[in-house]
Design a protein around this motif. Structure first.
Motif, PDB file in Angstrom:
ATOM      1  N   GLN B 178       0.824  -1.218   0.000  1.00 60.82           N
ATOM      2  CA  GLN B 178       0.000   0.000   0.000  1.00 60.82           C
ATOM      3  C   GLN B 178       0.856   1.265   0.000  1.00 60.82           C
ATOM      4  N   ALA B 179       2.003   1.196   0.668  1.00 57.93           N
ATOM      5  CA  ALA B 179       2.862   2.380   0.765  1.00 57.93           C
ATOM      6  C   ALA B 179       3.412   2.801  -0.590  1.00 57.93           C
ATOM      7  N   LEU B 180       3.436   1.879  -1.539  1.00 56.05           N
ATOM      8  CA  LEU B 180       3.989   2.177  -2.858  1.00 56.05           C
ATOM      9  C   LEU B 180       2.981   2.866  -3.776  1.00 56.05           C
ATOM     10  N   ALA B 181       1.704   2.857  -3.375  1.00 56.13           N
ATOM     11  CA  ALA B 181       0.631   3.260  -4.287  1.00 56.13           C
ATOM     12  C   ALA B 181       0.865   4.635  -4.908  1.00 56.13           C
ATOM     13  N   ASP B 182       1.100   5.628  -4.072  1.00 51.32           N
ATOM     14  CA  ASP B 182       1.180   6.997  -4.581  1.00 51.32           C
ATOM     15  C   ASP B 182       2.259   7.152  -5.658  1.00 51.32           C
ATOM     16  N   ALA B 183       3.461   6.657  -5.375  1.00 48.77           N
ATOM     17  CA  ALA B 183       4.564   6.780  -6.330  1.00 48.77           C
ATOM     18  C   ALA B 183       4.266   6.020  -7.617  1.00 48.77           C
ATOM     19  N   LEU B 184       3.664   4.849  -7.490  1.00 47.51           N
ATOM     20  CA  LEU B 184       3.377   4.047  -8.682  1.00 47.51           C
ATOM     21  C   LEU B 184       2.309   4.702  -9.554  1.00 47.51           C
ATOM     22  N   ILE B 185       1.360   5.384  -8.933  1.00 46.44           N
ATOM     23  CA  ILE B 185       0.339   6.089  -9.712  1.00 46.44           C
ATOM     24  C   ILE B 185       0.972   7.248 -10.481  1.00 46.44           C
ATOM     25  N   ASP B 186       1.860   7.996  -9.813  1.00 47.83           N
ATOM     26  CA  ASP B 186       2.551   9.083 -10.515  1.00 47.83           C
ATOM     27  C   ASP B 186       3.345   8.532 -11.697  1.00 47.83           C
ATOM     28  N   GLN B 187       4.023   7.431 -11.440  1.00 47.28           N
ATOM     29  CA  GLN B 187       4.807   6.783 -12.497  1.00 47.28           C
ATOM     30  C   GLN B 187       3.903   6.386 -13.671  1.00 47.28           C
ATOM     31  N   MET B 188       2.718   5.878 -13.336  1.00 47.30           N
ATOM     32  CA  MET B 188       1.771   5.457 -14.362  1.00 47.30           C
ATOM     33  C   MET B 188       1.411   6.615 -15.290  1.00 47.30           C
ATOM     34  N   PHE B 189       1.089   7.763 -14.709  1.00 38.88           N
ATOM     35  CA  PHE B 189       0.666   8.895 -15.551  1.00 38.88           C
ATOM     36  C   PHE B 189       1.851   9.529 -16.270  1.00 38.88           C
ATOM     37  N   LEU B 190       3.023   9.461 -15.647  1.00 44.75           N
ATOM     38  CA  LEU B 190       4.226   9.902 -16.340  1.00 44.75           C
ATOM     39  C   LEU B 190       4.408   9.087 -17.611  1.00 44.75           C
ATOM     40  N   SER B 191       4.264   7.796 -17.495  1.00 41.46           N
ATOM     41  CA  SER B 191       4.504   6.934 -18.655  1.00 41.46           C
ATOM     42  C   SER B 191       3.405   7.102 -19.716  1.00 41.46           C
ATOM     43  N   ILE B 192       2.197   7.449 -19.286  1.00 37.01           N
ATOM     44  CA  ILE B 192       1.136   7.719 -20.270  1.00 37.01           C
ATOM     45  C   ILE B 192       1.463   8.987 -21.050  1.00 37.01           C
ATOM     46  N   LYS B 193       1.892  10.026 -20.332  1.00 35.10           N
ATOM     47  CA  LYS B 193       2.160  11.318 -20.995  1.00 35.10           C
ATOM     48  C   LYS B 193       3.314  11.239 -21.987  1.00 35.10           C
ATOM     49  N   GLN B 194       4.322  10.441 -21.648  1.00 30.86           N
ATOM     50  CA  GLN B 194       5.519  10.429 -22.499  1.00 30.86           C
ATOM     51  C   GLN B 194       5.516   9.277 -23.491  1.00 30.86           C
ATOM     52  N   LEU B 195       4.365   8.685 -23.703  1.00 30.32           N
ATOM     53  CA  LEU B 195       4.287   7.581 -24.681  1.00 30.32           C
ATOM     54  C   LEU B 195       4.499   8.111 -26.094  1.00 30.32           C
TER      55      LEU B 195
END
Lengths: 195, 195
Positions: B178-195
Motif C-alpha cells: 500500500q505504501a507504494l501506491a502513490d509513487a506508482l500512480i505518478d509513475q503510471m501517468f508519467l509513462s502515459i504522458k511520455q508515450l
DNA sequence: TTTGATTTTGAGCGACCGTTCAAGTTAAAA
DNA sequence: TTTTAACTTGAACGGTCGCTCAAAATCAAA
C-alpha cells in the motif's frame, strides 16, 4: 516395495495444473480432477493428501515452468531486455494458443484466495515474491551492462515490469484482443526503456 | 398493492455486491448472502430470481458507481489527465481502506468466469467494453485540448490506461504494498504522458 | 506358487450447495 | 372488522462437494 504406483507423478501434476489454471481452485471439483488425470479418489488422496495438496504441487510446478521459460529465453539472447521481450512474446503469443488462460496462474491464485484459504494465499504470494526477486537480479544485471538507466532502482524496474505484464495479460484475456498482442508488447518494452 | 417490500433494494444490492466483490461469485454462498443482507431465501428469490440475478444487479451497480466516481473526479479538475489521476488515487488510496478488494470487480469477474458461465462472462465483458468506450471519448477530448499528443489513437490510450490501471491494482493486491501506491500512480501517468 | 505389503477401486459418508414452496404474517382495500 | 393479495419465513429437496475406507487387484520376494 511390493507394488509400484502406476501413474506418472509429474504428468499428473501438469494435467491437474492445467485444469486448476483454467477454472481456478474452488471451481475445479475433485470429480473434474479424477476425469482429467484418470485416477480414483483413493489414489489421489494417497498421493497428494488433499485437493489442496495437489493444487500446491501444481502451482509450484507452474512457477518452475515459467522460470525455465524465462531462463531459456535469456540464454538465446545476448541482451537481457531482448531475452525478456522474447519471453513475454513466447508466453503471450506462442504458448497462448493452447494455454488454459491468458492470465498468470500466480496472479489468478492471488485474485481468488482470501483469508479463508490462508495456506494457498501465502504460497501463491511467496511464489510471486520469488519471481519478483529473480526479476530484480535481472534488472540489476541490465543496469551493470548499461542496457538500462539508473533512474529507477532494479526492484522498481521489476515492479514496473510485473505491473505491465500482468495488466497486459488481463487485457489480452478479453475476447478478440489477440491481434493486439505483438504491438502492445513492443509498447510495453518501449515504456520500460524510456522510464 | 396490499403489502410493500420491507427491504431497501439498492442497499441490499450494494451489500451483496461487497460480498461478491470480496469472495467472487462462486465462493459466495447463498447462506453468506442471506446473512449479509438479512433476507430469507424466499424473499431473495422473489426479488432477484436467482443468485446469478442478484450478482448481475450487483456488478452493474459497481460499474455505475465507478463511472460516477470518475465523472465526479473529472468535474473537480480542469484537466482531463488531472481528473483521471485524482480518480485513480481516490480508488487506490482513499477507497482502498475499506474496499473489499484492490482489484476491479469487473476484472475479477472476467478472471473468474469461463465458458461454463456464459451469461456472466458476457455481462462482465460488456461492462468492461463500455468503460473502455467511455475512456476513449475522454482521451479524444484530451487530444483536442492538446493535453495529450497524437502518437497513439484515443482508443490506444484507453487500452494503455486500462493495462496500467489493472496491472497496478493487481500489484497493490499483494500484502504490504500500500505504501507504494502513490509513487506508482505518478509513475503510471508519467509513462502515459511520455508515450 | 505362495505370501503379503502396497496400490487401486468405487460405493458412499456427512456437509453444504442453490433453490422451492407451503405456511405464516402483513397491511391496504372493502 | 373482515377480506385478500403481496410479502416473508424457514424447513427441506435433490444435487454436488471433498473425502474415507473396506475390498479387490497387483507384483516383488520368499
Amino acid at each position: 516395495m511390493v507394488n509400484k504406483v502406476k501413474f506418472e507423478r509429474d504428468e499428473v501434476i501438469r494435467t491437474a495444473g492445467q485444469l486448476f489454471w483454467q477454472k481456478g481452485f474452488n471451481a475445479t471439483s475433485t470429480r473434474d480432477l479424477q476425469n482429467a488425470i484418470n485416477m480414483r479418489p483413493g489414489s489421489i488422496y494417497a498421493a497428494f493428501g488433499s485437493k489442496e495438496g495437489l493444487y500446491c504441487e501444481a502451482i509450484k510446478d507452474y512457477a518452475l515452468f515459467m522460470q525455465n521459460q524465462l531462463l531459456s529465453a535469456l540464454n538465446e539472447h545476448e541482451s537481457i531486455l531482448d531475452g525478456l521481450t522474447a519471453f513475454v512474446k513466447k508466453v503471450l503469443i506462442e504458448d497462448a494458443e493452447c494455454a488454459p488462460s491468458m492470465l498468470c496462474m500466480l496472479v489468478k491464485a492471488n485474485n481468488e484466495f482470501t483469508e479463508d484459504e490462508p495456506t494457498l494465499k501465502l504460497l501463491s504470494n511467496d511464489l510471486a515474491n520469488q519471481f519478483e526477486a529473480f526479476l530484480t537480479t535481472l534488472f540489476e544485471k541490465a543496469q551493470h551492462t548499461k542496457e538500462l538507466g539508473t533512474k529507477l532502482t532494479a526492484v522498481e524496474y521489476a515492479r514496473y515490469f510485473q505491473i505491465q505484464f500482468t495488466g497486459l495479460r488481463s487485457y489480452l484475456n478479453r475476447p478478440n484482443t489477440q491481434a493486439l498482442a505483438d504491438a502492445l508488447i513492443d509498447q510495453m518494452f518501449l515504456s520500460i526503456k524510456q522510464l
